[in-house]
Design a protein around this motif. Structure first.
Motif, PDB file in Angstrom:
ATOM      1  N   ARG A  50      44.994  37.693  53.704  1.00  0.00           N
ATOM      2  CA  ARG A  50      46.071  36.988  52.993  1.00  0.00           C
ATOM      3  C   ARG A  50      45.455  35.876  52.139  1.00  0.00           C
ATOM      4  NH1 ARG A  50      48.119  40.464  55.369  1.00  0.00           N
ATOM      5  NH2 ARG A  50      49.783  40.534  56.925  1.00  0.00           N
ATOM      6  N   GLY A  51      46.203  35.492  51.134  1.00  0.00           N
ATOM      7  CA  GLY A  51      45.772  34.329  50.329  1.00  0.00           C
ATOM      8  C   GLY A  51      45.205  34.713  48.972  1.00  0.00           C
ATOM      9  N   TYR A  52      44.697  33.677  48.289  1.00  0.00           N
ATOM     10  CA  TYR A  52      44.293  33.901  46.899  1.00  0.00           C
ATOM     11  C   TYR A  52      43.062  34.786  46.785  1.00  0.00           C
ATOM     12  CZ  TYR A  52      40.533  30.398  47.142  1.00  0.00           C
ATOM     13  OH  TYR A  52      39.392  29.705  47.445  1.00  0.00           O
ATOM     14  N   THR A  53      42.198  34.784  47.828  1.00  0.00           N
ATOM     15  CA  THR A  53      41.015  35.658  47.738  1.00  0.00           C
ATOM     16  C   THR A  53      41.435  37.128  47.824  1.00  0.00           C
ATOM     17  OG1 THR A  53      40.685  35.407  50.121  1.00  0.00           O
ATOM     18  CG2 THR A  53      39.392  33.973  48.688  1.00  0.00           C
ATOM     19  N   TRP A  56      42.695  38.085  44.441  1.00  0.00           N
ATOM     20  CA  TRP A  56      41.530  38.250  43.555  1.00  0.00           C
ATOM     21  C   TRP A  56      40.866  39.603  43.824  1.00  0.00           C
ATOM     22  CZ3 TRP A  56      36.382  39.027  44.677  1.00  0.00           C
ATOM     23  CH2 TRP A  56      35.487  38.866  43.601  1.00  0.00           C
ATOM     24  N   PHE A  57      40.701  39.917  45.123  1.00  0.00           N
ATOM     25  CA  PHE A  57      40.042  41.184  45.480  1.00  0.00           C
ATOM     26  C   PHE A  57      40.853  42.385  44.973  1.00  0.00           C
ATOM     27  CE2 PHE A  57      39.682  44.835  48.332  1.00  0.00           C
ATOM     28  CZ  PHE A  57      38.322  45.067  48.300  1.00  0.00           C
ATOM     29  N   ARG A  60      40.357  42.895  41.252  1.00  0.00           N
ATOM     30  CA  ARG A  60      39.012  43.373  40.896  1.00  0.00           C
ATOM     31  C   ARG A  60      38.775  44.788  41.426  1.00  0.00           C
ATOM     32  NH1 ARG A  60      40.041  39.287  38.857  1.00  0.00           N
ATOM     33  NH2 ARG A  60      38.639  37.606  38.212  1.00  0.00           N
ATOM     34  N   HIS A  61      39.299  45.072  42.635  1.00  0.00           N
ATOM     35  CA  HIS A  61      39.087  46.396  43.221  1.00  0.00           C
ATOM     36  C   HIS A  61      39.795  47.471  42.395  1.00  0.00           C
ATOM     37  CE1 HIS A  61      39.661  49.696  46.169  1.00  0.00           C
ATOM     38  NE2 HIS A  61      38.420  49.357  46.485  1.00  0.00           N
ATOM     39  N   GLY A  63      40.357  47.400  39.303  1.00  0.00           N
ATOM     40  CA  GLY A  63      39.550  47.588  38.089  1.00  0.00           C
ATOM     41  C   GLY A  63      38.333  48.455  38.358  1.00  0.00           C
TER      42      GLY A  63
ATOM     43  N   SER B   4      44.676  30.702  53.960  1.00  0.00           N
ATOM     44  CA  SER B   4      44.254  32.079  53.758  1.00  0.00           C
ATOM     45  C   SER B   4      43.797  32.638  55.097  1.00  0.00           C
ATOM     46  CB  SER B   4      43.091  32.151  52.765  1.00  0.00           C
ATOM     47  OG  SER B   4      43.524  31.809  51.481  1.00  0.00           O
ATOM     48  N   ARG B  62      29.715  47.598  39.169  1.00  0.00           N
ATOM     49  CA  ARG B  62      30.907  46.797  39.457  1.00  0.00           C
ATOM     50  C   ARG B  62      31.290  46.918  40.931  1.00  0.00           C
ATOM     51  NH1 ARG B  62      36.324  46.668  35.674  1.00  0.00           N
ATOM     52  NH2 ARG B  62      37.377  45.037  36.836  1.00  0.00           N
ATOM     53  N   LEU B  66      31.345  43.818  43.517  1.00  0.00           N
ATOM     54  CA  LEU B  66      32.531  43.481  44.307  1.00  0.00           C
ATOM     55  C   LEU B  66      32.168  43.440  45.794  1.00  0.00           C
ATOM     56  CD1 LEU B  66      35.555  42.921  44.344  1.00  0.00           C
ATOM     57  CD2 LEU B  66      35.958  45.390  44.408  1.00  0.00           C
TER      58      LEU B  66
END
Lengths: 127, 646
Positions: A50-53, A56-57, A60-61, A63, B4, B62, B66
């Protein structure tokens, strides 16, 4: 007598071309498999994330998976292109061989006619 | 307090498996690359196989990147965890962000690091509050100059300071400076650092964008609710109070120059577009994407623009925002011009912004369609088309003639001349040639000519603008009666401008033959019209001189004659009218030489190019003799023109 007709060579190494097509097929297969596996792997990693990370993941994932899918499609298209070039070259080679055979046939016919004309006054071949 | 949570072991497992998968696929990419090489060695064509391999490698990199970043995130969760041992780790975002800025720096991208950097900026603001003023300003300067911090850091610092903190800091600086406790340079550098932070917090704004595009981008960012970007609420809060507006102005347009002493180190390094964009956003949301000739920076300055003692800071902001400059000028009461007022005052240090304001109000406004170019009533037959603001142009021009000469103002005046040539013609009057030297216009050009680049700009502007007018006059003249001097007579006021420019240049100690250049140019145009008419009239072997070739030859000849006479002292004895009369037959002959139908009739045409018929009596005689040698159809046409000019 005219020489026997010869098959003209291909402008490239057919075996190398066929190997490239197979390698591109294999690459496409591996990339597609990796894209599918990535989806499953991400599902396994994220249930408790959970959360902003996590946001973000996810971005990006998505993509990265999209890149893999595009690369797999590019490899498939490239393999098709290589095979199409092979086919075109082979057809061209066949056409050239047919043309050479026709030329040879015409030459043989002319030669036979000439021989027949020489033989006629002497009664060669007449009963 | 946001938190988080994650299972670090899950993240690590993902990263490990993804890395293994990427490596396996890398081997397939390597094998394909080898197959491509073998294919090329066997004379095969690469086709798209190379780009397919490149795309595969890029996608695999990429995935690997990641996976690496995910490992760092797992490490950050573990390092930030202070709770009891548990599979699922829950941590405060602040703490996690702080860990990430150290563990993931160089691996992850700015977006992942933004929360940590924002938090670091906030903590920095906290620590600054405890420092004495001097040390605080030094710390701000070093912070603002560190490129590694990024937009989120600057946004966090400004967010923590808040509108009150910003105002207090700026007021502290002002008070310390007034009391003599803070040297001017140190005070300016500190405030400049705040301005730089403001720019940095703007993030990925592209200073090449227009103010409207930037303002729209800022608003979009605010609407996207990105908590780690510049808080526009902070800017708006500043703009809602007098003290806040003063503080913002100091950040935007230059610290401490509000007291008329001029900045010691210049305004902050904010790109002008960013300044304007911020000012627009500050004004109100609706203004962000509008280009109406009001509002924007004017709203920021609303409490001051009516005053007649604007400080250098406000003038600088107006100079950076053409829309605001235009709005300032056209918003003044009818019959007044703020620009004229400030020009006449000639306060030292104000010339640079005033030049830019002048260009913004009267040049950029036309280029961007906020106002129409000034047109003389007698030319359009429907009365003046001048829109609001251009009526004040006469006040500005009169004031400029009385002002002290400054390069920035001179160059702006030259640009105004290019944009509003009719306003200058009107001032030249339409009386006889000698009386046409309007003293006011001459004084204006004397100021302008103090600056050589401005004089050149003005000279070009005059030629371009009035050449177009000469073409219109020629088009309305019956072709058989075309005569350069008649055209010059019809354009007496335009020619008067060129005479005034010459006279102004002379007063400024510069030699300039604007009137002569204009005369020769008009002669070229007249010759061009005359060749067509003559060719049609005599129905000669080729009829009219080929329009394109003739035009090229005449233009070339006229330009060469103009250059020669502008650059030489000898040419000063000839007036524009005399030069036009001398040049016209020669230019016509040059045009004939370029036309295949006429050229076959010419005798010794190669001699034409070497004559200076304007400046040399000997060359003029040689030309007349050459004309006499020609085919009767050529000699008749040119001879008549030569006789008429005599």
């Amino acid at each position: 007598m005219p020489a026997s007709p010869t098959v003209p060579p291909l402008p490239f190494d057919l075996a190398a071309s066929q190997a490239l097509a197979r390698a591109l097929d294999a690459l496409a297969l591996v990339l597609t498999g990796l894209a599918r596996a990535e989806g499953a792997r991400a599902e396994g990693a994220t249930p408790d994330w959970r959360g902003y990370t996590r946001a973000w993941f996810d971005e990006r994932h998505a993509g990265a998976v999209q890149d893999l899918t595009r690369a797999a499609r590019a490899a498939t298209d490239a393999a098709t292109e290589v095979r199409r070039a092979e086919l075109t070259a082979l057809v061209h080679q066949r056409e050239q061989a047919t043309e050479a055979a026709a030329v040879l046939l015409r030459a043989e016919t002319v030669e036979l006619d000439r021989l027949a004309a020489l033989a006629a006054p002497a009664g060669v071949g007449r009963p | 307090m946001t938190t988080s949570s994650a299972r670090p072991d899950h993240l690590r497992r993902y990263a490990e498996e993804a890395t293994i998968g990427a490596r396996r696929a890398d081997r397939a990419a390597d094998a394909t690359a080898r197959a491509v090489n073998a294919h090329l060695a066997g004379d095969g064509q690469p086709g798209s196989s190379l780009s397919a391999v490149t795309a595969a490698r890029s996608a695999l990199e990429r995935v690997a990147w990641l996976a690496g970043a995910t490992t760092r995130i797992a490490e950050a969760f573990e390092a930030a965890d202070r709770g009891p041992v548990a599979l699922v780790v829950t941590v405060e975002d602040r703490r996690l962000g702080r860990q990430l800025t150290s563990t993931a720096a160089g691996v992850a991208d700015d977006d992942l690091l933004a929360p940590g950097r924002f938090e670091a900026g906030r903590r920095r603001a906290d620590s600054l509050a405890e420092l004495p003023l001097r040390a605080r300003l030094e710390a701000l300067a070093s912070t603002a100059g560190d490129p590694d911090h990024g937009p989120a850091y600057a946004a966090g610092l400004l967010h923590e300071l808040g509108p009150d903190g910003l105002v207090d800091l700026i007021e502290d600086v002002r008070a310390a400076y007034d009391a003599g406790d803070l040297p001017r340079r140190r005070a300016d550098l500190g405030l400049r650092a705040l301005g730089t932070l403001l720019e940095s917090a703007g993030g990925t704004l592209d200073p090449a964008d227009t103010p409207s595009e930037l303002a729209a981008a800022l608003v979009r960012r605010a609407q996207a609710d990105d908590p780690y970007a510049l808080d526009l609420g902070l800017i708006r809060s500043l703009g809602s109070t007098v003290v806040g507006r003063n503080a913002l102005r100091q950040l935007l347009v230059g610290p401490l120059d509000g007291r008329g002493r001029g900045p010691a180190v210049g305004p902050p390094d904010l790109p002008p577009q960013v300044v304007v964009a911020l000012a627009r956003v500050l004004a109100r949301p609706g203004m962000a994407v509008s280009e109406r000739p009001s509002g924007g920076s004017l709203d920021l300055l609303d409490d001051r623009v009516g005053a007649d003692d604007l400080d250098l800071g406000i003038l600088t902001l107006l100079a950076r925002d053409p829309l605001a400059a235009h709005g300032w000028e056209v918003g003044a009461p009818t019959g007044t011009s703020p620009i004229a007022t400030y020009l006449e005052r000639s306060v030292p240090g104000q010339a640079a912004p005033l030049g830019a304001i002048l260009a913004g109000a009267y040049v950029t406004s036309v280029e961007r369609g906020w106002s129409e170019p000034y047109a003389m009533p007698q030319l359009n037959g429907r009365g003046p088309t001048a829109t609001a603001g251009t009526g004040s142009l006469s006040l500005v021009l009169a004031a400029a003639g009385r002002a002290s000469a400054e390069p920035q103002v001179s160059r702006a005046l030259a640009a105004v001349l290019a944009t509003h040539p009719d306003a200058f013609r009107e001032r030249a009057g339409t009386a006889g040639y000698d009386a046409r030297r309007s003293p006011e216009l001459v004084a204006l050009f004397a100021v302008l000519a103090e600056d050589l680049p401005a004089l050149r700009l003005a000279s070009d502007a005059v030629l371009v603008a009035y050449r177009g007018e000469a073409q219109r006059v020629l088009a309305a003249t019956p072709p058989t009666t075309v005569d350069a001097n008649e055209v010059l007579g019809a354009l007496a006021d335009a020619r008067g401008v060129t005479v005034a420019l010459e006279e102004g240049a002379r007063i400024a100690g510069r030699d300039h033959n604007a009137a002569l250049a204009f005369g020769i140019t008009v002669a070229g145009l007249a010759a061009q019209a005359g060749t067509g008419a003559a060719g049609t009239a005599i129905g000669g072997p080729g009829g009219a001189v080929s329009a394109t070739l003739g035009r090229q030859a005449i233009k070339k000849g006229a330009d060469a004659a103009t250059d020669r006479w502008v650059d030489t002292e000898d040419g000063r004895e000839a007036t524009g009218a005399v030069a036009a009369a001398r040049a016209e037959p020669h230019l016509l002959a040059l045009a004939m030489n370029q036309d295949p139908a006429w050229r076959v009739l010419l005798v010794a045409p190669d001699r034409l190019a070497g004559w200076d018929v304007v400046g040399s009596a000997e060359h003029r005689r040689a030309f007349v003799a050459w004309v006499a040698e020609q085919d009767p159809r050529v000699a008749g046409l040119l001879g008549e023109l030569v006789r008429r000019k005599r």
